[in-house]
Design a protein around this motif. Structure first.
Motif, PDB file in Angstrom:
ATOM      1  N   THR A  52       0.825  -1.211   0.000  1.00  0.00           N
ATOM      2  CA  THR A  52       0.000   0.000   0.000  1.00  0.00           C
ATOM      3  C   THR A  52       0.856   1.256   0.000  1.00  0.00           C
ATOM      4  O   THR A  52       0.618   2.193  -0.765  1.00  0.00           O
ATOM      5  N   GLY A  53       1.864   1.285   0.883  1.00  0.00           N
ATOM      6  CA  GLY A  53       2.740   2.435   0.941  1.00  0.00           C
ATOM      7  C   GLY A  53       3.504   2.642  -0.356  1.00  0.00           C
ATOM      8  O   GLY A  53       3.680   3.774  -0.815  1.00  0.00           O
ATOM      9  N   ALA A  54       3.967   1.551  -0.959  1.00  0.00           N
ATOM     10  CA  ALA A  54       4.678   1.652  -2.233  1.00  0.00           C
ATOM     11  C   ALA A  54       3.754   2.187  -3.322  1.00  0.00           C
ATOM     12  O   ALA A  54       4.157   3.012  -4.147  1.00  0.00           O
ATOM     13  N   ALA A  55       2.499   1.728  -3.331  1.00  0.00           N
ATOM     14  CA  ALA A  55       1.536   2.198  -4.324  1.00  0.00           C
ATOM     15  C   ALA A  55       1.263   3.685  -4.148  1.00  0.00           C
ATOM     16  O   ALA A  55       1.171   4.444  -5.126  1.00  0.00           O
ATOM     17  N   ASN A  56       1.126   4.139  -2.906  1.00  0.00           N
ATOM     18  CA  ASN A  56       0.897   5.563  -2.645  1.00  0.00           C
ATOM     19  C   ASN A  56       2.082   6.405  -3.102  1.00  0.00           C
ATOM     20  O   ASN A  56       1.921   7.463  -3.706  1.00  0.00           O
ATOM     21  N   LYS A  57       3.283   5.928  -2.805  1.00  0.00           N
ATOM     22  CA  LYS A  57       4.480   6.679  -3.176  1.00  0.00           C
ATOM     23  C   LYS A  57       4.621   6.785  -4.686  1.00  0.00           C
ATOM     24  O   LYS A  57       5.016   7.830  -5.223  1.00  0.00           O
ATOM     25  N   LEU A  58       4.305   5.697  -5.401  1.00  0.00           N
ATOM     26  CA  LEU A  58       4.457   5.675  -6.853  1.00  0.00           C
ATOM     27  C   LEU A  58       3.196   6.112  -7.584  1.00  0.00           C
ATOM     28  O   LEU A  58       3.159   6.095  -8.817  1.00  0.00           O
ATOM     29  N   ASP A  59       2.166   6.467  -6.792  1.00  0.00           N
ATOM     30  CA  ASP A  59       0.904   6.955  -7.366  1.00  0.00           C
ATOM     31  C   ASP A  59       0.315   5.940  -8.352  1.00  0.00           C
ATOM     32  O   ASP A  59      -0.031   6.260  -9.485  1.00  0.00           O
ATOM     33  N   THR A  60       0.204   4.700  -7.898  1.00  0.00           N
ATOM     34  CA  THR A  60      -0.382   3.641  -8.705  1.00  0.00           C
ATOM     35  C   THR A  60      -1.210   2.749  -7.795  1.00  0.00           C
ATOM     36  O   THR A  60      -1.411   3.054  -6.624  1.00  0.00           O
ATOM     37  N   SER A  61      -1.681   1.624  -8.303  1.00  0.00           N
ATOM     38  CA  SER A  61      -2.525   0.736  -7.508  1.00  0.00           C
ATOM     39  C   SER A  61      -1.705  -0.372  -6.874  1.00  0.00           C
ATOM     40  O   SER A  61      -0.615  -0.726  -7.350  1.00  0.00           O
ATOM     41  N   VAL A  62      -2.237  -0.934  -5.802  1.00  0.00           N
ATOM     42  CA  VAL A  62      -1.596  -2.076  -5.152  1.00  0.00           C
ATOM     43  C   VAL A  62      -1.515  -3.248  -6.123  1.00  0.00           C
ATOM     44  O   VAL A  62      -0.507  -3.964  -6.180  1.00  0.00           O
ATOM     45  N   ALA A  63      -2.571  -3.433  -6.897  1.00  0.00           N
ATOM     46  CA  ALA A  63      -2.593  -4.545  -7.862  1.00  0.00           C
ATOM     47  C   ALA A  63      -1.470  -4.396  -8.888  1.00  0.00           C
ATOM     48  O   ALA A  63      -0.810  -5.378  -9.262  1.00  0.00           O
ATOM     49  N   GLN A  64      -1.237  -3.158  -9.346  1.00  0.00           N
ATOM     50  CA  GLN A  64      -0.177  -2.918 -10.320  1.00  0.00           C
ATOM     51  C   GLN A  64       1.201  -3.215  -9.711  1.00  0.00           C
ATOM     52  O   GLN A  64       2.053  -3.829 -10.360  1.00  0.00           O
ATOM     53  N   GLU A  82       3.741   5.714   4.591  1.00  0.00           N
ATOM     54  CA  GLU A  82       2.597   4.900   4.206  1.00  0.00           C
ATOM     55  C   GLU A  82       1.684   5.643   3.236  1.00  0.00           C
ATOM     56  O   GLU A  82       1.145   5.062   2.290  1.00  0.00           O
ATOM     57  N   GLN A  83       1.515   6.962   3.461  1.00  0.00           N
ATOM     58  CA  GLN A  83       0.623   7.762   2.632  1.00  0.00           C
ATOM     59  C   GLN A  83       1.291   8.281   1.362  1.00  0.00           C
ATOM     60  O   GLN A  83       0.647   8.932   0.545  1.00  0.00           O
ATOM     61  N   GLY A  84       2.587   8.025   1.215  1.00  0.00           N
ATOM     62  CA  GLY A  84       3.285   8.483   0.022  1.00  0.00           C
ATOM     63  C   GLY A  84       3.449   9.990  -0.036  1.00  0.00           C
ATOM     64  O   GLY A  84       3.471  10.581  -1.117  1.00  0.00           O
TER      65      GLY A  84
END
Length: 292
Positions: A20-32, A136-138
């Protein structure tokens, strides 16, 4: 290696500790993120991450791979930041958080001035009194006030604020002016979210447990209650200093004012500070005044 796909995603998951944190930081989805990492593992023929419903950890192979790839990505990012610094007009999005009342009163107006000067920069600011996990929130940075509890953050002091105990002239006419902390126990106290008020006596910090008829988790609401003669309150200067100067509120126990609290800009320790963010922090530092 020709294909770098998935390495950035993997390193971000490893740095943050979750998808989740990685997705927030990279501005993408968890699935991606999950797909990219799974594809990387398939290409390498090894499992890089142990996944559970609540946590993510590195495998032995993942730890070795991360140790090699993360420094390389950091070097690439530094190279990009160096090139970006050559731009006459900084570009990009800055994501930050700030306390609600202080943010609305001081950070938002300064952000507006900053954006008017640097047209290539955009901001996304979350005003919240909760201490959001900026990793966590990016988020790129957070504005925080007082003692910093998270030692893993890098901090820059922007300014200071002062706490005042005060009440309306009408209220103080109806009772006696307090001269000691003990005297406060005989007064109607307007209490915020903190169960204690802080004072400085002989260079020592003292606290007083407070209770009262009024308890609001809003500084503006407490100020309004004080102006309406309902009692005494302790608030930062940015709420009440003008009212004290204009005589609408009277400061009490001025010799016991607590030491000033710092106002900070904090950053994740594992993230390089981009020129656009340094520019904003320097702008805030230059334009925020002390004793807020």
């Amino acid at each position: 290696m020709k294909n770098l796909d998935g390495i950035v995603e993997f390193c971000n998951v490893a740095n943050v500790g979750n998808f989740t944190g990685a997705a927030n930081k990279l501005d993408t989805s968890v699935a991606q993120i999950s797909r990219k990492v799974a594809a990387l593992e398939k290409r390498l023929g090894v499992k890089l991450l142990h996944r559970t419903t609540r946590s993510v950890s590195l495998t032995e192979a993942g730890s070795l791979y991360f140790g090699q790839t993360n420094p390389a990505l950091t070097m690439l990012e530094n190279a990009q930041l160096t090139v970006s610094a050559l731009q006459q007009s900084p570009q990009g999005l800055i994501k930050l958080t700030a306390p609600v009342a202080f943010g609305e009163a001081f950070i938002a107006p300064l952000l507006n001035k900053f954006l008017a000067t640097y047209s290539g920069i955009s901001v996304q600011c979350s005003f919240s009194n909760d201490k959001l996990d900026i990793v966590e929130q990016g988020l790129d940075l957070a504005i925080r006030i007082g003692k910093l509890e998270d030692s893993s953050l890098i901090a820059k002091k922007l300014a200071t604020r002062q706490l005042y105990v005060c009440g309306s002239r009408e209220y103080l006419k109806s009772t006696s002016m307090p001269e000691t902390l003990e005297d406060l126990k005989q007064h109607s106290l307007l209490v915020g979210s903190q169960p204690q008020w802080r004072f400085l006596i002989n260079q020592q910090v003292h606290t007083l447990n407070v209770n009262g008829r009024v308890r609001y988790n809003s500084g503006n609401a407490l100020k309004a209650a004080a102006l309406n003669g309902l009692g005494l309150t302790q608030l930062p200067g940015f709420y009440v200093r003008d009212a004290i100067t204009e005589g609408h509120l009277i400061e009490v126990l001025p010799d016991y004012k607590d030491k000033q609290e710092a106002i900070w800009a904090v950053f994740p320790s594992n993230r390089n500070v981009a020129p656009k963010i340094r520019l904003l922090v320097d702008f805030l530092s230059e334009n925020l005044t002390d004793d807020r």
